[in-house]
Design a protein around this motif. Sequence first.
Motif, mmCIF file in Angstrom:
data_model
loop_
_atom_site.group_PDB
_atom_site.id
_atom_site.type_symbol
_atom_site.label_atom_id
_atom_site.label_comp_id
_atom_site.label_asym_id
_atom_site.label_seq_id
_atom_site.Cartn_x
_atom_site.Cartn_y
_atom_site.Cartn_z
ATOM 1 N N ASN A 80 0.823 -1.210 0.000
ATOM 2 C CA ASN A 80 0.000 0.000 0.000
ATOM 3 C C ASN A 80 0.862 1.267 0.000
ATOM 4 O OD1 ASN A 80 -2.334 -1.579 0.059
ATOM 5 N ND2 ASN A 80 -2.357 -1.604 2.291
ATOM 6 N N LEU A 81 1.875 1.268 -0.867
ATOM 7 C CA LEU A 81 2.793 2.403 -1.052
ATOM 8 C C LEU A 81 3.653 2.699 0.175
ATOM 9 C CD1 LEU A 81 0.399 4.787 -3.003
ATOM 10 C CD2 LEU A 81 2.098 3.215 -3.948
ATOM 11 N N VAL A 82 3.762 1.762 1.102
ATOM 12 C CA VAL A 82 4.596 1.911 2.291
ATOM 13 C C VAL A 82 5.695 0.858 2.230
ATOM 14 C CG1 VAL A 82 4.639 1.800 4.816
ATOM 15 C CG2 VAL A 82 2.656 2.772 3.648
ATOM 16 N N ASP A 83 6.937 1.299 2.388
ATOM 17 C CA ASP A 83 8.063 0.365 2.391
ATOM 18 C C ASP A 83 8.085 -0.409 3.706
ATOM 19 O OD1 ASP A 83 8.933 1.114 -0.105
ATOM 20 O OD2 ASP A 83 10.349 2.607 0.652
ATOM 21 N N ILE A 84 8.245 -1.728 3.598
ATOM 22 C CA ILE A 84 8.350 -2.580 4.780
ATOM 23 C C ILE A 84 9.578 -3.466 4.658
ATOM 24 C CG2 ILE A 84 5.864 -2.639 5.244
ATOM 25 C CD1 ILE A 84 5.951 -5.546 4.100
ATOM 26 N N THR A 85 10.061 -3.906 5.781
ATOM 27 C CA THR A 85 11.181 -4.846 5.826
ATOM 28 C C THR A 85 10.717 -6.092 6.556
ATOM 29 O OG1 THR A 85 12.781 -3.048 5.860
ATOM 30 C CG2 THR A 85 13.550 -5.191 6.585
ATOM 31 N N LYS A 86 10.937 -7.250 5.942
ATOM 32 C CA LYS A 86 10.603 -8.540 6.551
ATOM 33 C C LYS A 86 11.918 -9.251 6.849
ATOM 34 C CE LYS A 86 6.567 -9.270 3.598
ATOM 35 N NZ LYS A 86 5.979 -10.199 2.627
ATOM 36 N N ARG A 87 11.949 -9.990 7.937
ATOM 37 C CA ARG A 87 13.154 -10.748 8.284
ATOM 38 C C ARG A 87 12.754 -12.111 8.830
ATOM 39 N NH1 ARG A 87 17.454 -11.708 11.865
ATOM 40 N NH2 ARG A 87 19.451 -11.290 10.886
ATOM 41 N N PHE A 88 13.351 -13.143 8.271
ATOM 42 C CA PHE A 88 13.181 -14.518 8.736
ATOM 43 C C PHE A 88 14.530 -14.963 9.293
ATOM 44 C CE2 PHE A 88 10.332 -13.959 5.117
ATOM 45 C CZ PHE A 88 9.123 -14.380 5.644
ATOM 46 N N SER A 89 14.527 -15.478 10.521
ATOM 47 C CA SER A 89 15.785 -15.918 11.125
ATOM 48 C C SER A 89 15.535 -17.127 12.019
ATOM 49 C CB SER A 89 16.425 -14.785 11.930
ATOM 50 O OG SER A 89 15.565 -14.369 12.965
ATOM 51 N N LEU A 90 16.610 -17.765 12.410
ATOM 52 C CA LEU A 90 16.551 -18.930 13.288
ATOM 53 C C LEU A 90 16.902 -18.481 14.700
ATOM 54 C CD1 LEU A 90 16.004 -21.930 13.111
ATOM 55 C CD2 LEU A 90 18.409 -22.310 12.673
ATOM 56 N N SER A 91 15.989 -18.719 15.642
ATOM 57 C CA SER A 91 16.192 -18.283 17.023
ATOM 58 C C SER A 91 15.729 -19.381 17.976
ATOM 59 C CB SER A 91 15.406 -16.992 17.271
ATOM 60 O OG SER A 91 15.450 -16.626 18.625
ATOM 61 N N ASN A 92 16.648 -19.906 18.750
ATOM 62 C CA ASN A 92 16.335 -20.948 19.750
ATOM 63 C C ASN A 92 15.620 -22.151 19.145
ATOM 64 O OD1 ASN A 92 17.434 -19.373 21.836
ATOM 65 N ND2 ASN A 92 15.503 -18.269 22.067
ATOM 66 N N GLY A 93 16.037 -22.564 17.952
ATOM 67 C CA GLY A 93 15.454 -23.740 17.315
ATOM 68 C C GLY A 93 14.104 -23.503 16.682
ATOM 69 N N ARG A 94 13.723 -22.243 16.526
ATOM 70 C CA ARG A 94 12.443 -21.912 15.889
ATOM 71 C C ARG A 94 12.668 -20.806 14.871
ATOM 72 N NH1 ARG A 94 7.850 -21.054 20.097
ATOM 73 N NH2 ARG A 94 6.605 -21.298 18.230
ATOM 74 N N VAL A 95 11.768 -20.714 13.889
ATOM 75 C CA VAL A 95 11.868 -19.681 12.867
ATOM 76 C C VAL A 95 11.128 -18.443 13.357
ATOM 77 C CG1 VAL A 95 11.355 -19.064 10.483
ATOM 78 C CG2 VAL A 95 12.023 -21.401 11.038
ATOM 79 N N LEU A 96 11.864 -17.329 13.406
ATOM 80 C CA LEU A 96 11.328 -16.063 13.894
ATOM 81 C C LEU A 96 11.031 -15.160 12.700
ATOM 82 C CD1 LEU A 96 10.796 -14.280 16.442
ATOM 83 C CD2 LEU A 96 13.140 -13.461 16.172
ATOM 84 N N TYR A 97 9.834 -14.558 12.696
ATOM 85 C CA TYR A 97 9.428 -13.631 11.638
ATOM 86 C C TYR A 97 9.289 -12.242 12.233
ATOM 87 C CZ TYR A 97 6.468 -11.261 8.222
ATOM 88 O OH TYR A 97 5.951 -10.367 7.334
ATOM 89 N N GLU A 98 9.976 -11.281 11.627
ATOM 90 C CA GLU A 98 9.902 -9.897 12.064
ATOM 91 C C GLU A 98 9.517 -9.030 10.873
ATOM 92 O OE1 GLU A 98 13.470 -9.361 15.093
ATOM 93 O OE2 GLU A 98 14.030 -10.527 13.324
ATOM 94 N N GLN A 99 8.661 -8.049 11.111
ATOM 95 C CA GLN A 99 8.237 -7.125 10.063
ATOM 96 C C GLN A 99 8.207 -5.725 10.645
ATOM 97 O OE1 GLN A 99 4.829 -8.259 7.695
ATOM 98 N NE2 GLN A 99 4.235 -6.119 7.452
#
Length: 160
Positions: A80-99
């Motif tokens: 919607n015309l807004v820049d976003i950053t997504k990040r997928f990483s491994l943290s404590n044996g689980r996949v972490l999603y940050e936006q």
Amino acid sequence: MIETLFYIVGVILFLFVISALFIYMYSWYRRVTIDPRVDHAGIVLVDTLVRGIRGGETVNLGQSSLATNNGALSLTGTVNLVDITKRFSLSNGRVLYEQTSSPSSYISPSGMTVSRMYFTNLTSPLSSAVKFDIDISYAVKGSTITKTYSGFAILKQSYE
């Protein structure tokens, strides 16, 4: 008196056999159901990552950790015309999603361990893509089993 003693020994043996049967059945049930649960979790995780990656425009190479077993992927996109950053990483044996401007959350289930997350950035003059491999480890009868799930996604906004 001896007859009562035989009855008590018989009841104890009967209870022991019933208990052993219940323990065996529980162990069998666990072995039969854990593989499909892990497969379902792996498929859902791959699907979630593919959908998240497709929404990206570019891979942030400086904020990503590519070609390592403990990988992380950072993407920039527009919603919607807004820049976003997504990040997928491994943290404590689980996949972490940050936006951007959203709370971070785990997208892998808590009952299993993601032991490896390997990202590869693929580029061409027309578009960018990401290939990834995820290893999920779980224990069965004292041994650890690891299954690998792979995915591939073209960053949709890279060629529009």
